[in-house]
Enzyme design. Structure first.
Site, PDB file in Angstrom:
ATOM      1  N   ARG A 101       0.857  -1.182   0.000  1.00 31.34           N
ATOM      2  CA  ARG A 101       0.000   0.000   0.000  1.00 31.34           C
ATOM      3  C   ARG A 101       0.894   1.233   0.000  1.00 31.34           C
ATOM      4  O   ARG A 101       1.475   1.570   1.028  1.00 31.34           O
ATOM      5  CB  ARG A 101      -0.859   0.024   1.255  1.00 31.34           C
ATOM      6  CG  ARG A 101      -1.798  -1.137   1.342  1.00 31.34           C
ATOM      7  CD  ARG A 101      -2.487  -1.118   2.697  1.00 31.34           C
ATOM      8  NE  ARG A 101      -3.356  -2.287   2.820  1.00 31.34           N
ATOM      9  CZ  ARG A 101      -3.993  -2.617   3.924  1.00 31.34           C
ATOM     10  NH1 ARG A 101      -3.872  -1.866   5.015  1.00 31.34           N
ATOM     11  NH2 ARG A 101      -4.771  -3.680   3.964  1.00 31.34           N
ATOM     12  N   ASP A 155       1.782   5.217  -0.044  1.00 30.42           N
ATOM     13  CA  ASP A 155       1.165   6.440   0.485  1.00 30.42           C
ATOM     14  C   ASP A 155       0.954   7.496  -0.602  1.00 30.42           C
ATOM     15  O   ASP A 155       1.502   7.378  -1.697  1.00 30.42           O
ATOM     16  CB  ASP A 155       2.096   7.051   1.547  1.00 30.42           C
ATOM     17  CG  ASP A 155       2.002   6.330   2.872  1.00 30.42           C
ATOM     18  OD1 ASP A 155       0.899   5.875   3.229  1.00 30.42           O
ATOM     19  OD2 ASP A 155       3.045   6.209   3.555  1.00 30.42           O
ATOM     20  N   TYR A 206      12.443  -1.269  -3.117  1.00 34.91           N
ATOM     21  CA  TYR A 206      12.122   0.156  -3.214  1.00 34.91           C
ATOM     22  C   TYR A 206      13.358   0.935  -3.651  1.00 34.91           C
ATOM     23  O   TYR A 206      14.486   0.559  -3.324  1.00 34.91           O
ATOM     24  CB  TYR A 206      11.672   0.703  -1.855  1.00 34.91           C
ATOM     25  CG  TYR A 206      10.257   0.341  -1.476  1.00 34.91           C
ATOM     26  CD1 TYR A 206       9.204   1.196  -1.783  1.00 34.91           C
ATOM     27  CD2 TYR A 206       9.962  -0.851  -0.812  1.00 34.91           C
ATOM     28  CE1 TYR A 206       7.893   0.879  -1.438  1.00 34.91           C
ATOM     29  CE2 TYR A 206       8.651  -1.180  -0.465  1.00 34.91           C
ATOM     30  CZ  TYR A 206       7.626  -0.305  -0.781  1.00 34.91           C
ATOM     31  OH  TYR A 206       6.337  -0.617  -0.446  1.00 34.91           O
ATOM     32  N   ARG A 209      11.181   5.322   4.233  1.00 38.31           N
ATOM     33  CA  ARG A 209      11.337   6.777   4.328  1.00 38.31           C
ATOM     34  C   ARG A 209      11.989   7.196   5.652  1.00 38.31           C
ATOM     35  O   ARG A 209      12.719   8.192   5.702  1.00 38.31           O
ATOM     36  CB  ARG A 209       9.976   7.463   4.155  1.00 38.31           C
ATOM     37  CG  ARG A 209       9.452   7.347   2.711  1.00 38.31           C
ATOM     38  CD  ARG A 209       7.977   7.656   2.608  1.00 38.31           C
ATOM     39  NE  ARG A 209       7.677   8.966   3.159  1.00 38.31           N
ATOM     40  CZ  ARG A 209       6.443   9.399   3.432  1.00 38.31           C
ATOM     41  NH1 ARG A 209       5.390   8.611   3.185  1.00 38.31           N
ATOM     42  NH2 ARG A 209       6.252  10.594   3.930  1.00 38.31           N
TER      43      ARG A 209
END
Lengths: 250, 250
Positions: free
Chosen positions: A50, A52, A111, A198
């Site tokens: 999911r 953001d 990522y 992050r």
């Protein structure tokens, strides 16, 4: 019942993230609506991750079920045609066994975090990278990043609201490359805590700019307290790169 | 009188090209207006190359004159602040001798043309690359591209309206690289004819997709007739990469 696997690229800027929300445009919702002309019924798309608001994807993976037996190519063409004006593209569609699950069968998620290290504002990479003015030394970042590899309690990099049962995760690998003012940080793990990528990037940058020593970084990591970590890096530098599945499971 | 050299990045999508036009937003106009708070008088910015509508720049170069002696850093900050909402960034400013001319002193201009070779529409590269569905063989393109190197009559790749006195140009180099579905074509020359890069790319693609043989490409090149060349490649795949000056002149 038939199951189809989608590989999806998107520019996350105009969306309120992946997951369907009431009255807010999301990527999941747009794809679910775009496939409806073929499936007739509204299907639910299950994504591998999911993302953001503002986070992009180069290779998000999702699956959905339908009782119609459809040609994968027709599904791809139908969704892309319906989303002609949206920054969402279906790169690939495959029919997969009903045992395949985009979320639960993933053996590795990857990522990329993109940083532009310069003073001038971004034109071509506006909303596509984190612009950092201070000089960054990626050798320092790399030394700190080595400490994160393997199985650890990642509470220092875990956002409030994380739904994971445990803060223990295994980071398979992390690499940091620089070409001129472009810095790419790549992270590889079976799964990540909420905002883990992050939050790691935000703290590594403190090391890269010399604000934190590697020892300090190591200490706050071991303390397992999110309040000690640095700010969360902005969403618009993050790309959900791709997802690896066991070839036996597809 | 003082002269300043600007290095400029832009996303060309929202502009009607580089050159100032009556009642149409152009990059030259935005920069000229943005520097006015410092220079007081409206200056004229001379660019190294006039890019068309939709063409991007990674390192366009320009210069302007003013009777105010200004700190280069202040000029950069002033223009970038005024253009905060425009996709134009000043990457660097230097004071240069009055003999420096961004357009006439360039000894090499470099362009990159970006192609994404896939069926699915573009999300992240929308307006930033030419999407081509047909399979492209870059080895064929590379063989054809070799024929263009050196000094030739490039009339086959010269657009109507070209203001150059002669169709004879020297292409210093051309390279074609592929990484997955991304193809980058890089061209190096002191100067180019109007639409020369985009016309060369359009015809090379005919070779890469197998529609034209290398011999056919060679023949139409030697015939020096624009009507024989393929379509002009779209502007949004083109990037004005950078400009080289003689170090003695700078």
């Amino acid at each position: 019942m038939y199951r189809y696997k989608l590989t999806i690229e998107y520019d996350g800027t105009p969306f309120f993230g992946w997951q369907r929300q009431k009255n807010l445009p999301t990527i999941q919702q747009f794809i679910e609506e775009a496939v409806q002309p073929l499936t007739k019924d509204l299907v639910t798309i299950q994504g591998a991750g999911r993302t953001d608001t503002g986070v992009h994807a180069l290779g998000q993976v999702a699956h959905f079920d339908t009782d119609k037996h459809l040609k994968p190519f027709r599904i791809q063409e139908c969704i892309n045609a319906h989303l002609a004006n949206q920054s969402i593209s279906i790169l690939n569609v495959e029919e997969v066994p009903l045992t395949f699950n985009a979320r639960f069968n993933a053996i590795e998620r990857r990522y990329i975090y993109k940083i532009i290290n310069r003073r001038a504002k971004l034109s071509l990479d506006n909303n596509r990278a984190w612009k950092i003015t201070k000089n960054i030394d990626i050798n320092l970042m790399n030394s700190a990043a080595q400490l994160l590899k393997g199985k650890h309690d990642f509470s220092t990099f875990r956002a409030a609201g994380c739904q994971s049962l445990s803060p223990i995760k295994t980071l398979n690998n992390i690499t940091i490359e620089r070409v001129d003012d472009l810095i790419l940080i790549k992270l590889f793990a079976k799964s990540f805590l909420y905002h883990q990528v992050r939050n790691i990037v935000g703290s590594l940058i403190k090391v890269g700019t010399g604000e934190w020593s590697i020892d300090y970084f190591h200490n706050i990591f071991k303390m397992c307290d999110r309040k000690l970590g640095a700010m969360t890096a902005p969403s618009h530098g993050l790309y959900f790169w791709n997802v690896i599945y066991d070839p036996k499971e597809l």
